[in-house]
Structures are given as structure tokens and as C-alpha cells.
Enzyme design. Structure first.
Site, PDB file in Angstrom:
ATOM      1  N   LYS A 192       0.863  -1.182   0.000  1.00  0.00           N
ATOM      2  CA  LYS A 192       0.000   0.000   0.000  1.00  0.00           C
ATOM      3  C   LYS A 192       0.895   1.226   0.000  1.00  0.00           C
ATOM      4  O   LYS A 192       1.666   1.449   0.932  1.00  0.00           O
ATOM      5  CB  LYS A 192      -0.902  -0.005   1.233  1.00  0.00           C
ATOM      6  CG  LYS A 192      -1.769   1.232   1.334  1.00  0.00           C
ATOM      7  CD  LYS A 192      -2.758   1.145   2.476  1.00  0.00           C
ATOM      8  CE  LYS A 192      -3.610   2.395   2.534  1.00  0.00           C
ATOM      9  NZ  LYS A 192      -4.535   2.358   3.674  1.00  0.00           N
ATOM     10  N   LYS A 245      -2.111  -1.555  -3.963  1.00  0.00           N
ATOM     11  CA  LYS A 245      -2.957  -0.366  -3.928  1.00  0.00           C
ATOM     12  C   LYS A 245      -2.127   0.890  -3.989  1.00  0.00           C
ATOM     13  O   LYS A 245      -1.126   0.943  -3.271  1.00  0.00           O
ATOM     14  CB  LYS A 245      -3.748  -0.422  -2.606  1.00  0.00           C
ATOM     15  CG  LYS A 245      -4.575   0.783  -2.322  1.00  0.00           C
ATOM     16  CD  LYS A 245      -5.167   0.654  -0.950  1.00  0.00           C
ATOM     17  CE  LYS A 245      -5.939   1.934  -0.704  1.00  0.00           C
ATOM     18  NZ  LYS A 245      -6.270   2.111   0.669  1.00  0.00           N
TER      19      LYS A 245
END
Ligand code: PBG
Ligand code: ZN
Length: 328
Positions: A192, A245
Site C-alpha cells: 500500500k 494499492k
């Protein structure tokens, strides 16, 4: 002999015959925002079509989602009160826990994933506990685990830790197992990145950090090799699915994960990516359906199986209308 690549493109049937990448409704996960209160359906300004729902209004949205064939949602809760220790995050009667119970009662077969992170629940908006301006790692782990167990107790099928504290997957896995939740799946936000693409989400989830930024825990967008270490670590700690992400600016990372691991890979097509498409489409600059389907196809082609996206209900509808063909 002349090479003729175009033989494979002569008409739609021929193109269908050789198409390599397909998208299915079952690949999609739809993020949903639930807010404490009654009779609320608040539009999120930067994300047309996305709302915060109170639990008593959530049913309308779920009916819509089920009717187009979506089989999984990812829940984010917005509590009435925030504090330093994120009490609302692991409150057995918290907004997310109650929303999960409601969903599981209403639609037992709908897969419910729950985000595990403190930022929607802390007064300072950071994903972990703080000491001065420092975001504490090990002190945060027990709270994440308590949150995860309370969400699993409420009926969550999937626990999705997005906090980026080190060691959280192992800590959460252990706590879930101890609480009898051996079958609760962990989909870890493994790579992330500290991204500008999250800003519309922070409006939707009311979770913007009140000081500083998230760069001491989320990854530097410049680092590919470090991403590999992140998902390896999460897999060793017991993650069942690894997530990358954001999605579109990070498809090289998705491909890397697909080539190097045998685990299912999820991508999160985040709020800023959605906002850009919606804004350009609203201006008439792009063809929304075509661009969205192209983006979805690119994520799958890069190697993702699971796509978490705010476009999910539209995509599901378009896939149904296209009846098996790729609708672009
Ligand atoms: C919570 C969380 C965020 C997102 C998912 N979980 C925001 C953040 O890290 O600031 C972003 C999702 C999106 O932008 O759609 N940590
Ligand atoms: Zn967070």
C-alpha cells in the site's frame, strides 16, 4: 510469407476467439461507507454515485448491488465519535460491527470484507496510536487484533488490514484463531503506497490525518523491490490474499506479484482513480463505459484476480448486458 497480425482482428467473432483476458462479476468487490446516525444518504462530492449510508438506509444500496450480481462488499465505518485510542474501531456495538450483522442477516451469501485500520476512528486521523508526532507500531497491534476479532464476531468473512503496521498480519491471524475464527480469510493490503490518489476517500471516510502524512508507514511510490518484501512478509505471516494499492499507476507491481507468487492477488482501484474518470466523463471528455472497462481489463491483464472498485455496480451491469462478451 507475410506475417498478418490483422487476421486475428478481422471481426468481433474472431477477436472474441483469441481474447486473452476476461472480467467476471465474481472478480468485483464494492466498497461501501456506513455512517453512524439515522436516515442518512450523504453524497461524497468528489465521487459521484458514492454515498455514506446509515445502517437503516444501507438496505437500499445492498438491494441495488445484489440485483446487478455483485457478490462481495468491503465495508468502511464512520463512527459518531473519534478519540485518541480509536475506541469505536473495536466497540462490539460500533457502526461497522452493527452494519456487518445487518448485512449478514439481510444477505447471508454476500461476502462481507471489513477494512481494519484505526484512521476512521482516531481523533488525529492516523492509522495507529501516536506518541507526540510518532505513529507507534507495536502498541497499535493489539487494537488492530481486537478490531479484527470484533468484526469477525459480527460475521465478517474477510478481514482486510490496511494500516501498514509491521507484523499486523501475524498478530491478527493469531487473535482470529484464538477466537475460533480459523475460517476468516485475511486479505492484506500488502503493498500500500503513500498515494495522492486516496484524497477523495479521506473525504468519504472522514479520515484525513490531522498532522503530517502517512509516509512513515505506507510505502514510497518509488519502490518496487521493497513491495516484494512486503508481500513476502505478509504471506509468511498468514495472509490468504495479497493486495496492491492503488491500481492503475502500480500495474507493474501487480504483474511482479502475479509472476512471483501463487497467491490470489487483489488490486484496489482507489477513490482518486474513480474521481478522475467520473470527472472527465461528466465533462464529456471521455466515454465512461469504455474507459472503465479498459481499466478493469488492464488490471486483470496485469495479473489481478480480485478488483476492488467503486465502479463495481456499473461494471456488473455492463457485463450482464454484454452477456459474456467484453463490452467495449
Ligand atoms: C484506511 C484506508 C484508506 C483507503 C483504504 N483504507 C485511506 C488511507 O490510507 O488514507 C483508501 C481507499 C481509496 O482511496 O479508495 N487506511
Ligand atoms: Zn488507515
Amino acid at each position: 510469407m507475410k506475417k498478418r497480425m490483422r487476421r486475428l482482428r478481422v471481426n468481433a467473432q474472431m477477436r472474441n476467439l483469441v481474447r486473452e483476458t476476461y472480467l467476471n462479476k465474481s472478480d468485483l468487490v464494492y466498497p461501501v461507507f456506513v455512517i453512524e446516525g439515522e436516515n442518512i444518504k450523504n453524497p461524497v462530492d468528489s465521487m459521484p454515485g458514492i454515498y455514506q449510508y446509515s445502517i437503516d438506509r444501507l438496505g437500499e444500496e445492498i438491494d441495488r448491488v445484489l440485483s446487478v450480481g455483485i457478490e462481495a462488499v468491503l465495508l468502511f465505518g464512520i463512527p459518531a465519535k473519534k478519540d485518541e485510542r480509536a475506541s469505536g474501531a473495536y466497540d462490539r456495538d460500533g457502526v461497522t460491527q452493527r452494519a456487518i450483522r445487518f448485512l449478514k442477516e439481510k444477505a447471508p451469501r454476500l461476502l462481507v470484507a471489513a477494512d481494519v485500520c484505526l484512521c476512521e476512528y482516531t481523533s488525529h486521523g492516523h492509522c495507529g496510536l501516536i506518541c507526540g508526532e510518532e505513529i507507534l507500531n507495536d502498541e497499535t497491534l493489539p487494537l488492530l487484533a481486537e478490531m479484527a476479532v470484533s468484526l469477525a464476531d459480527a460475521g465478517a468473512d474477510i478481514i482486510a488490514p490496511s494500516d501498514m503496521m509491521d507484523g499486523r498480519v501475524a498478530y491478527i491471524r493469531e487473535a482470529l484463531d484464538q477466537a475460533g475464527h480459523q475460517n476468516t480469510m485475511i486479505m492484506a493490503y500488502s503493498a500500500k503506497f503513500a498515494s495522492g490518489y486516496y484524497s477523495p476517500f479521506r473525504e468519504a471516510a472522514q479520515s484525513a490525518p490531522q498532522f503530517g502524512d502517512r509516509k512513515t508507514y505506507q510505502m514510497d511510490p518509488a519502490n518496487r523491490r521493497e513491495a516484494i518484501r512486503e508481500w513476502k512478509e505478509d504471506i509468511e505471516e498468514g495472509a490468504d490474499v495479497i493486495m496492491i494499492k492503488p491500481a492503475l499507476a502500480y500495474l507493474d507491481i501487480v504483474r511482479e506479484a502475479a509472476d512471483r507468487t501463487d497467491y490470489p492477488i487483489a488490486v484496489y482501484n482507489v477513490s482518486g482513480e474513480y474521481a478522475m474518470v467520473k470527472a472527465a466523463a461528466a465533462q464529456g471528455f471521455i466515454d465512461e463505459k469504455r474507459i472503465v472497462m479498459e481499466n478493469m481489463t488492464a488490471m486483470k491483464r496485469a495479473g489481478a484476480k480480485i478488483i476492488i472498485t467503486y465502479h463495481a455496480p456499473d461494471v456488473a451491469k455492463w457485463l450482464t448486458e454484454a452477456d459474456g462478451d467484453t463490452p467495449f
